[in-house]
Write an enzyme that holds these catalytic residues in place. Structure first.
Site, short mmCIF file in Angstrom:
data_model
loop_
_atom_site.label_atom_id
_atom_site.label_comp_id
_atom_site.label_asym_id
_atom_site.label_seq_id
_atom_site.Cartn_x
_atom_site.Cartn_y
_atom_site.Cartn_z
N LYS A 22 0.84 -1.21 0.00
CA LYS A 22 0.00 0.00 0.00
C LYS A 22 0.87 1.25 0.00
CE LYS A 22 -1.83 1.64 4.00
NZ LYS A 22 -1.53 3.08 4.17
N ASN A 23 1.88 1.28 0.86
CA ASN A 23 2.67 2.51 0.99
C ASN A 23 3.62 2.75 -0.17
OD1 ASN A 23 1.32 2.99 3.31
ND2 ASN A 23 3.02 2.53 4.71
N CYS A 116 -4.83 13.11 12.87
CA CYS A 116 -5.45 11.83 12.53
C CYS A 116 -5.41 10.94 13.76
CB CYS A 116 -4.75 11.17 11.35
SG CYS A 116 -3.18 10.44 11.78
N ARG A 121 -0.57 15.36 12.54
CA ARG A 121 0.09 14.88 11.31
C ARG A 121 0.65 16.09 10.58
NH1 ARG A 121 -0.94 9.15 9.62
NH2 ARG A 121 0.92 8.81 8.38
N ASP A 305 4.58 0.64 12.06
CA ASP A 305 3.36 0.04 11.51
C ASP A 305 3.18 -1.43 11.94
OD1 ASP A 305 2.66 2.37 10.31
OD2 ASP A 305 3.15 1.77 8.27
N ARG A 397 -8.62 -0.23 5.01
CA ARG A 397 -7.71 0.73 4.35
C ARG A 397 -6.40 0.06 3.94
NH1 ARG A 397 -5.83 4.71 8.01
NH2 ARG A 397 -4.37 4.97 6.31
C1 UD1 Z 1 4.51 6.82 6.28
C2 UD1 Z 1 3.58 5.62 6.11
C3 UD1 Z 1 3.01 5.21 7.46
C4 UD1 Z 1 4.14 4.95 8.45
C5 UD1 Z 1 5.08 6.15 8.51
C6 UD1 Z 1 6.29 5.90 9.39
C7 UD1 Z 1 2.69 5.98 3.89
C8 UD1 Z 1 1.49 6.27 3.05
N1 UD1 Z 1 2.50 6.02 5.21
O1 UD1 Z 1 3.72 7.89 6.78
O2 UD1 Z 1 2.25 4.02 7.27
O3 UD1 Z 1 3.57 4.74 9.73
O4 UD1 Z 1 5.55 6.47 7.20
O5 UD1 Z 1 7.00 4.81 8.94
O6 UD1 Z 1 3.75 5.68 3.39
N2 UD1 Z 1 6.54 14.53 10.68
C9 UD1 Z 1 6.65 15.86 10.98
N3 UD1 Z 1 6.57 16.77 9.95
C10 UD1 Z 1 6.38 16.39 8.66
C11 UD1 Z 1 6.27 15.01 8.37
C12 UD1 Z 1 6.35 14.10 9.40
O7 UD1 Z 1 6.82 16.26 12.13
O8 UD1 Z 1 6.31 17.26 7.77
C13 UD1 Z 1 6.59 13.53 11.77
C14 UD1 Z 1 5.27 12.77 11.91
O9 UD1 Z 1 4.35 13.49 12.71
C15 UD1 Z 1 5.71 11.49 12.55
C16 UD1 Z 1 7.09 11.26 11.94
O10 UD1 Z 1 7.51 12.53 11.43
O11 UD1 Z 1 5.84 11.69 13.94
C17 UD1 Z 1 7.11 10.22 10.84
O12 UD1 Z 1 6.26 10.60 9.81
P1 UD1 Z 1 6.51 10.21 8.28
O13 UD1 Z 1 7.75 9.40 8.14
O14 UD1 Z 1 6.41 11.46 7.48
O15 UD1 Z 1 5.26 9.32 8.00
P2 UD1 Z 1 4.27 9.38 6.78
O16 UD1 Z 1 5.04 9.61 5.52
O17 UD1 Z 1 3.14 10.27 7.08
#
Ligand code: UD1
Length: 418
Positions: A22-23, A116, A121, A305, A397
């Protein structure tokens, strides 16, 4: 509204094939916007999140068809550059369309993803990366409006290796003049898959899998055909289910290297793991043993995850296991529901202490989020008696027909519409 009804206490046996990740498919679907051409993607799971991404592509003007596990996206004509609020709410990772829309149309407009079920997020790292490349970003009243006249490759230093921010930066950088270096990039296998796809479109991207990714901006003109990598979290989930229930399960078509941290915890818990090429066989006798603290970390660390699913295993293990959630602030919402099944878990901030060895019993519970829901299914399979798991839409999902897969392994699980 549907519920999953589980009669637990049966061992699992047999083999299942792991589906596409999915990711991986979500950012790659977004990336199909870049080449203004035909993209054939194989091994696309039929999931709610994938359907949401397809709806966004259609809204933008793409022609998208699905035949079984193959999705074809014709992105020759793009008519819009906005993602409607309803679709943003449906899937918060829709923010991944920002980079490709800016690269293709020079602008993008969407609503902010907001919080979320896993806590806040933020997307500050995504937006900072885009600003570095010369994109003007305006945030007001829950809307983000981006515009780029001239985008130039630069060094982007991420303060945290965010998966989504790395992907957005890679995608936007394909339209920049010159070289972009993404430093402290996420190293997840899904980033490597995105690189692979982008290369097939003609983009020059290298370094994925390491901490520095280099993108040389330029043309992405080729039609593509690409096979999505196997889902490492689905792999981890079914391994945890087999471990918690006991039995003999083989997962085929997976990538054992991507779940090395998960299989090593399961070995420590007493499971016998055999890896042969692209399959993993797990044999387990109940009860499991408690294991050393599990700390969630960016890849190649233990995946956040898979934390909830491993916690369900810990509930069935003799002894005390400890979890440290380092990625998301609010990722223990499944704990309250596991407690309804008799689990003994104490949470303090980022730490959860699981006292295993207390028999689980069936209960009525609600999925709190995607992976938390999967953990409830695992606990229900391992528990004595009947469980009813509500809010199944969270589970849908990320898992295609979870009840069919588990039934094939001998579980007593069915979906009922309430
Ligand atoms: C992706 C995965 C999700 C997984 C996560 C961590 C997808 C669609 N989703 O989510 O399943 O749980 O990686 O492996 O691929 N953060 C910030 N600022 C930002 C972006 C992130 O502070 O601009 C923080 C987030 O709040 C979180 C951490 O960084 O605490 C990790 O987030 P991130 O690696 O960005 O996860 P996603 O890409 O949202």
């Amino acid at each position: 509204m549907s519920v999953l009804v589980v009669n637990g206490g049966r061992p699992l046996a047999g083999s299942v094939a792991v589906r596409g990740a999915k990711n991986s498919v979500l950012p790659i679907l977004a990336a199909t916007l870049l080449n203004a051409g035909r993209n054939v993607l194989h091994n696309c799971p039929d999931l709610r999140d994938v359907e949401s991404a397809i709806r966004i592509l259609r809204h933008l003007g793409c022609r998208v068809t699905r035949e079984g596990e193959t999705v074809t996206v014709d992105s020759s004509v793009i008519e819009r550059w906005d993602v409607p609020d309803a679709l943003m709410r449906e899937m918060r990772s829709s923010v991944i369309f920002l980079g490709p829309l800016i690269a293709r149309c020079g602008r993008a407009c969407m609503t902010t993803p907001g919080g979320c079920e896993l806590g806040p997020r933020p997307i500050d790292l995504h937006l900072d990366a885009l600003r570095r490349l010369g994109v003007s970003v305006e945030e007001a009243g829950g809307r983000i409006v981006c515009e780029a006249r001239h985008m130039e490759g630069r060094d982007i230093i991420l303060s945290f290796p965010s998966v989504g921010a790395t992907e957005n930066a890679m995608l936007a950088a394909t339209a920049c003049s010159g070289v972009t270096r993404i430093i402290n990039a996420a190293r997840e296998p899904e980033i490597c898959d995105l690189q692979e796809f982008l290369r097939k479109t003609g983009a020059s991207v290298s370094g994925a899998g390491g901490s520095e990714i280099v993108v040389v901006g330029g043309s992405t003109r080729h039609d593509t055909e690409h096979r999505i990598i196997p889902d490492r979290i689905e792999t981890a989930t079914y391994l945890c289910a087999a471990a918690a229930c006991g039995g003999d399960v083989t997962l085929c078509g997976c990538e054992p290297e991507h779940v090395g941290t998960v299989t090593s915890v399961l070995s420590e818990a007493g499971c016998e793991i055999d890896i042969a090429g692209r399959s993993i066989r797990l044999r387990a006798d109940r009860p499991l043993r408690a294991f050393a603290p599990v700390r969630t970390m960016p890849y190649p660390g233990f995946p956040t995850d898979a934390q909830a699913q491993m916690m369900a295993c810990a509930c069935t293990a003799q002894g005390t296991s400890i979890f440290l959630e380092n990625i998301f602030e609010n990722r223990y919402r499944h704990v309250g529901e596991l407690s309804r099944m008799g689990a003994r878990i104490r949470v303090s901030g980022r730490v959860a202490v699981v006292e295993g060895g207390v028999p689980l019993h069936g209960a009525s519970v609600r999925s709190t989020d995607l992976r938390g829901g999967a953990a409830l299914v695992i606990a229900a399979l391992a528990a004595e008696g009947e469980s009813r798991i509500g809010d199944v839409h969270h589970i849908d999902r990320g898992y295609q027909s979870i009840e069919c897969v588990l039934s094939r392994l001998g579980a007593d699980i069915r979906r009922e519409n309430e």
